[in-house]
Design a protein around this motif. Sequence first.
Motif, short mmCIF file in Angstrom:
data_model
loop_
_atom_site.label_atom_id
_atom_site.label_comp_id
_atom_site.label_asym_id
_atom_site.label_seq_id
_atom_site.Cartn_x
_atom_site.Cartn_y
_atom_site.Cartn_z
N LYS A 24 21.75 -9.60 6.32
CA LYS A 24 21.01 -9.22 5.11
C LYS A 24 21.88 -8.29 4.27
O LYS A 24 22.29 -7.22 4.72
CB LYS A 24 19.70 -8.52 5.50
CG LYS A 24 18.94 -7.87 4.33
CD LYS A 24 18.50 -8.88 3.30
CE LYS A 24 17.50 -8.30 2.30
NZ LYS A 24 18.03 -7.21 1.45
N LEU A 25 22.17 -8.72 3.05
CA LEU A 25 22.96 -7.92 2.11
C LEU A 25 22.07 -7.49 0.95
O LEU A 25 21.33 -8.31 0.39
CB LEU A 25 24.12 -8.74 1.55
CG LEU A 25 25.23 -9.17 2.50
CD1 LEU A 25 26.20 -10.09 1.78
CD2 LEU A 25 25.96 -7.95 3.05
N SER A 26 22.15 -6.24 0.58
CA SER A 26 21.45 -5.80 -0.63
C SER A 26 22.25 -6.24 -1.84
O SER A 26 23.48 -6.43 -1.77
CB SER A 26 21.29 -4.28 -0.63
OG SER A 26 22.55 -3.66 -0.81
N GLY A 27 21.56 -6.39 -2.96
CA GLY A 27 22.29 -6.71 -4.19
C GLY A 27 23.27 -5.62 -4.54
O GLY A 27 24.36 -5.89 -5.07
N GLN A 28 22.92 -4.36 -4.23
CA GLN A 28 23.80 -3.25 -4.55
C GLN A 28 25.13 -3.32 -3.82
O GLN A 28 26.12 -2.72 -4.25
CB GLN A 28 23.10 -1.92 -4.22
CG GLN A 28 21.93 -1.59 -5.13
CD GLN A 28 22.33 -1.45 -6.58
OE1 GLN A 28 23.44 -1.05 -6.89
NE2 GLN A 28 21.42 -1.79 -7.50
N ALA A 29 25.17 -4.06 -2.71
CA ALA A 29 26.43 -4.21 -1.97
C ALA A 29 27.48 -4.94 -2.80
O ALA A 29 28.68 -4.82 -2.53
CB ALA A 29 26.18 -4.96 -0.66
N LEU A 30 27.05 -5.69 -3.81
CA LEU A 30 27.98 -6.45 -4.66
C LEU A 30 28.37 -5.69 -5.92
O LEU A 30 29.28 -6.11 -6.63
CB LEU A 30 27.35 -7.79 -5.07
CG LEU A 30 26.77 -8.67 -3.97
CD1 LEU A 30 26.26 -9.97 -4.57
CD2 LEU A 30 27.77 -8.93 -2.88
N ALA A 31 27.67 -4.60 -6.21
CA ALA A 31 27.88 -3.89 -7.48
C ALA A 31 28.98 -2.85 -7.36
O ALA A 31 29.34 -2.41 -6.28
CB ALA A 31 26.57 -3.21 -7.89
N ASP A 33 31.90 -0.28 -10.14
CA ASP A 33 32.76 -0.14 -11.32
C ASP A 33 32.07 -0.60 -12.60
O ASP A 33 32.67 -1.24 -13.47
CB ASP A 33 34.07 -0.93 -11.14
CG ASP A 33 34.89 -0.40 -9.98
OD1 ASP A 33 34.83 0.82 -9.72
OD2 ASP A 33 35.59 -1.19 -9.33
N GLY A 34 30.78 -0.29 -12.70
CA GLY A 34 30.04 -0.63 -13.91
C GLY A 34 29.63 -2.07 -14.02
O GLY A 34 29.08 -2.48 -15.05
N HIS A 35 29.86 -2.87 -12.99
CA HIS A 35 29.49 -4.28 -13.01
C HIS A 35 28.32 -4.53 -12.06
O HIS A 35 28.29 -3.99 -10.95
CB HIS A 35 30.66 -5.16 -12.58
CG HIS A 35 31.84 -5.09 -13.49
ND1 HIS A 35 32.86 -4.16 -13.34
CD2 HIS A 35 32.17 -5.83 -14.58
CE1 HIS A 35 33.76 -4.34 -14.29
NE2 HIS A 35 33.37 -5.34 -15.06
N ALA A 36 27.37 -5.36 -12.50
CA ALA A 36 26.29 -5.76 -11.59
C ALA A 36 26.86 -6.52 -10.40
O ALA A 36 26.40 -6.34 -9.27
CB ALA A 36 25.28 -6.62 -12.34
N ILE A 37 27.84 -7.37 -10.66
CA ILE A 37 28.56 -8.07 -9.59
C ILE A 37 30.03 -7.75 -9.78
O ILE A 37 30.67 -8.23 -10.72
CB ILE A 37 28.32 -9.59 -9.64
CG1 ILE A 37 26.83 -9.91 -9.55
CG2 ILE A 37 29.09 -10.28 -8.51
CD1 ILE A 37 26.50 -11.40 -9.70
N ASP A 38 30.56 -6.94 -8.90
CA ASP A 38 31.95 -6.53 -8.99
C ASP A 38 32.81 -7.47 -8.16
O ASP A 38 32.62 -7.58 -6.94
CB ASP A 38 32.10 -5.10 -8.47
CG ASP A 38 33.54 -4.62 -8.54
OD1 ASP A 38 34.08 -4.56 -9.65
OD2 ASP A 38 34.12 -4.34 -7.47
#
Length: 250
Positions: A24-31, A33-38
């Motif tokens: 289980k990954l949170s969406g925040q794990a992908l955010a 440097d100012g990007h929703a998806i970094d």
Amino acid sequence: MAEGGSGDGCGPHQPIAFRRVLLKLSGQALAGDGHAIDPARTHELARYIRRVRERDVELAIVVGGGNIFRGVAAAAEGFDRATADHIGMIATVQNALAVQDALEDEGVDTRVMSAIEIKAVCEPYIRRRALRHIEKGRVVICAAGTGNPYFSTDSAAALRALELGAQAILMAKREYDGVYDADPDTVAEARFIPEITHLEAIERGLKVMDTTALSLCMDNRLPIYVFKMTGENIERVLSGERVGTVVSTR
């Protein structure tokens, strides 16, 4: 901040404790440097996940969407709850596609399967088809939650783990190394909890998963491992080492 677990990590010679898991990954794990998806952070996650497949562990992933849109928060600000939740589900599809792209750059074969049909970009979630993909060594990325409003991606993780025969849920955290008795961001004296039951987590209101997801895991005796997301920690958990917090039915 206290660290859960100990040891020098594990090598490829150590036996694997789990045959199949759900991450289980949170969406925040992908955010970042100012990007929703970094891209850099997403590719870092992909490298960690590749190490799971290199140990021949069968894997499904459920990813949240909070880095893009939070349905509960939007509903509190005036959105219709069902509409807000559907927007949040679509956000998880975006994240799932980003994880798929990063994983395939690492040479990991994947399939994105969505509880809401979006045939142009991913497959519909069908349990038997998902099982077949997993048996063929593909990582199945489950998107759009359960496909129903009022259910979180935590509930989706519990449901998919049970449907797909996972032996455990791995909850990889970006910042924290497990479960605490209070919010470490606001309570300096928050204490790390190495082990707890599902029922205790529910009764104490600890933010492991939401109550629906915890109840589902408790009823089916499905353990949850909460730990900080690093490649070494994933391997240590897979090898049966005590890392982070274990939520189980004693």
